[in-house]
Scaffold this active site. Structure first.
Site, PDB file in Angstrom:
ATOM      1  N   TYR A   1      42.764  20.273   0.654  1.00 36.70           N
ATOM      2  CA  TYR A   1      43.074  19.676   1.952  1.00 36.70           C
ATOM      3  C   TYR A   1      44.579  19.554   2.161  1.00 36.70           C
ATOM      4  CZ  TYR A   1      38.707  18.300   4.231  1.00 36.70           C
ATOM      5  OH  TYR A   1      37.529  18.312   4.923  1.00 36.70           O
TER       6      TYR A   1
ATOM      7  N   THR B   1      34.017  20.951   7.177  1.00 32.82           N
ATOM      8  CA  THR B   1      34.544  21.483   8.434  1.00 32.82           C
ATOM      9  C   THR B   1      33.558  22.470   9.041  1.00 32.82           C
ATOM     10  OG1 THR B   1      35.675  23.358   7.382  1.00 32.82           O
ATOM     11  CG2 THR B   1      36.935  21.306   7.618  1.00 32.82           C
TER      12      THR B   1
END
Length: 524
Positions: A184, A479
């Site tokens: 991330y 996501t």
């Protein structure tokens, strides 16, 4: 005699399966009637959900943020799907036009225990925090098997503005995987320098079910794709030998034969397995046992040891992967007006507001209204969640997961310090629906690199895995992009096409992005 056409079977009806079906039609010349999507729930969409009515209340279990710069394959997919509302434009163009008309710029990202908006331009790092982040940037991820964020950082890191904002934007826990955290930090390097405003969040016109899933389903329906709902796949039968060739899909007493040239796509693990809703007077139920998608993954992984991953690290500790969301519905906009005056953000412009000192680590989002197609002008909603549902509330002295919708609303009112308006707010309530999701953070659980299988495992002739639990180098889970990328990889690989999946954009190597991140880490 006519040739029997290749068939494609999708086990699971979430975004990845719908995306895979689109790519089969668009890029592999499949006829829709040769594509079969099997889903055990009565509705498609997986974690992209949204339901309800103005008289009974609306519910979104969650909402995954979109990002214009980094969702390369998601935007490719939605560019192919016609808008249902605006003639001659795509879903992609519809979403981006709405987002640009409703830009995000949070004015109240963190709230303290006194109800004061906190200044958050300063990330509050000390020298040790910066050194740790820099070291992590250069660390080989192959050395991070089963290491947690807490294992790596000192106590101070978890008291910084950065941690509170980064944690609640993406739903991290201190015990989450450092492996995923590193991904991330690199993949979302663009967001690091604007995490306090969340300007990188891209919004859909309605909830993600209605803005993304419904147009996809409409497109595939017109192509003739076969949808079967309320049917549970309980096993996959493999051809004998060391390879991986599915020869049958088992649905209880029913067997669907699969020929060697047919294709099978399996969503191995679903973060909304066993979720449960309560209401204004009833807590949601915690149902951590026997999640169906993980159970099927475990069953087939046992048949092909070392080839189909290991689901155990992801679903064996639901007490570490659960959190609770809630969706209040109101008649009128009294509460939303109070929040707008307090925050300085009109509905749809502010993204997350996090109550930093909340024992539940509670956050809320006020979306642009209406957030549902069947939401009338006199109905408003908001959404919130708590990362620590086992903790007793600061005002309601019960664990969040034992609370009714009314009790959760009470806790929110007191964190906003709207006590004087409590009676009027509650008079306007239609419903507050809490939802417990035992596995919603399962994809962040500490794990070894080999625990996530490849999209097309070594030795597979007709099986691909398309979920948030497959291994895709450099990309980040939780996501929409991950689901679409997995599906596109699966289709192109199994069919051995010369088409290319859009690569991950390496913003973490771009000088301007890195300079902004360095500046942000020292900003006061």
């Amino acid at each position: 005699m006519s040739e029997i056409k290749k068939q494609a079977y999708f086990v699971g009806g979430g975004l990845a399966s719908l995306a895979g079906a689109v790519y089969l039609v668009e890029d592999a010349n499949f006829a829709g009637e040769d594509i079969h999507i099997i889903e055990h729930l009565p509705v498609l969409g997986g974690s992209n959900d949204g339901a309800g009515s103005a008289d009974k209340g609306f519910i979104c279990r969650g909402g995954r943020m979109l990002n214009e710069e980094t969702y390369e394959n998601f935007w490719d997919l939605t560019s192919r799907i016609p808008s249902l509302d605006v003639p001659n434009i795509s879903v992609k163009d519809e979403i981006l036009a709405f987002d640009r008309a409703n830009p995000t710029h949070s004015n109240a990202r963190l709230i303290d225990g006194k109800g004061q908006k906190l200044p958050v331009t300063d990330m509050q790092f000390n020298t040790a925090d910066r050194m740790k982040l820099t070291k992590l940037y250069f660390t080989n991820e192959d050395t991070l098997d089963n290491v947690t964020i807490r294992d790596y950082f000192s106590d101070h890191f978890f008291t910084t503005n950065f941690w509170y904002m980064w944690q609640t934007t993406f739903a991290w826990q201190e015990w989450s995987s450092l492996y995923e955290f590193r991904r991330y930090m690199r993949r979302m390097m663009l967001e690091f320098s604007r995490i306090e405003t969340l300007e990188g969040v891209t919004r859909t016109p309605f909830n993600q079910y209605e803005s993304i899933i419904v147009p996809l389903k409409e497109y595939l329906t017109k192509k003739g794709v076969d949808f079967t709902l309320r049917k549970t796949v309980t096993d996959l039968d493999f051809k004998d030998g060391n390879g991986i060739t599915v020869k049958a899909i088992i649905c209880g007493e029913e067997t669907i034969p699969v020929r060697e040239n047919d294709l099978v796509f399996f969503t191995n693990g679903a973060i909304t397995d066993n979720s449960d809703n309560g209401d204004y007077h009833t807590p949601a139920k915690y149902l951590p046992n026997d999640p169906p998608s993980f159970a099927l993954w475990r069953k087939i992984a046992d048949k092909k040891p070392g080839k189909l991953g290991n689901p155990d690290p992801f679903y064996k500790k639901p007490d570490e992967s659960k959190w609770l969301s809630f969706t209040p519905t109101f008649t009128g906009n009294f509460l939303l007006k109070l929040i707008e005056e307090y925050s300085g953000n009109r509905p749809g412009s502010g993204a997350l507001m996090t109550f930093r000192d909340s024992s539940w680590r509670m956050s809320i989002v006020v979306a642009a209204q209406p957030h549902f197609r069947n939401q009338d002008k006199d109905t408003t909603i908001l959404w919130g969640y708590g990362l620590y549902p086992d903790n007793v509330g600061d005002y309601v002295k019960r664990p969040m997961m034992e609370c009714t919708g009314e009790e959760i609303l009470t806790e929110l009112i007191y964190h906003l310090h709207f006590e004087e308006h409590e009676a009027k707010i509650k008079e306007s309530v239609v419903n507050v629906i809490p939802c417990i999701m035992p596995f919603v953070d399962a994809l962040f659980q500490p794990r070894a690199k080999t625990d996530r299988p490849l999209v097309v495992p070594d030795g597979s002739t007709n099986l691909a895995l398309i979920s948030q639990f497959v291994e895709i180098p450099d990309d980040m889970v939780f996501t929409e992009e991950y689901s679409v990328r997995a599906a596109r990889m699966a289709v192109y690989t199994l069919l051995n096409t010369d088409k290319q999946v859009a690569p991950v954009t390496p913003y973490w190597r771009q000088g301007e992005v890195l300079l902004k991140a360095i500046y942000t880490s020292y900003r006061t």
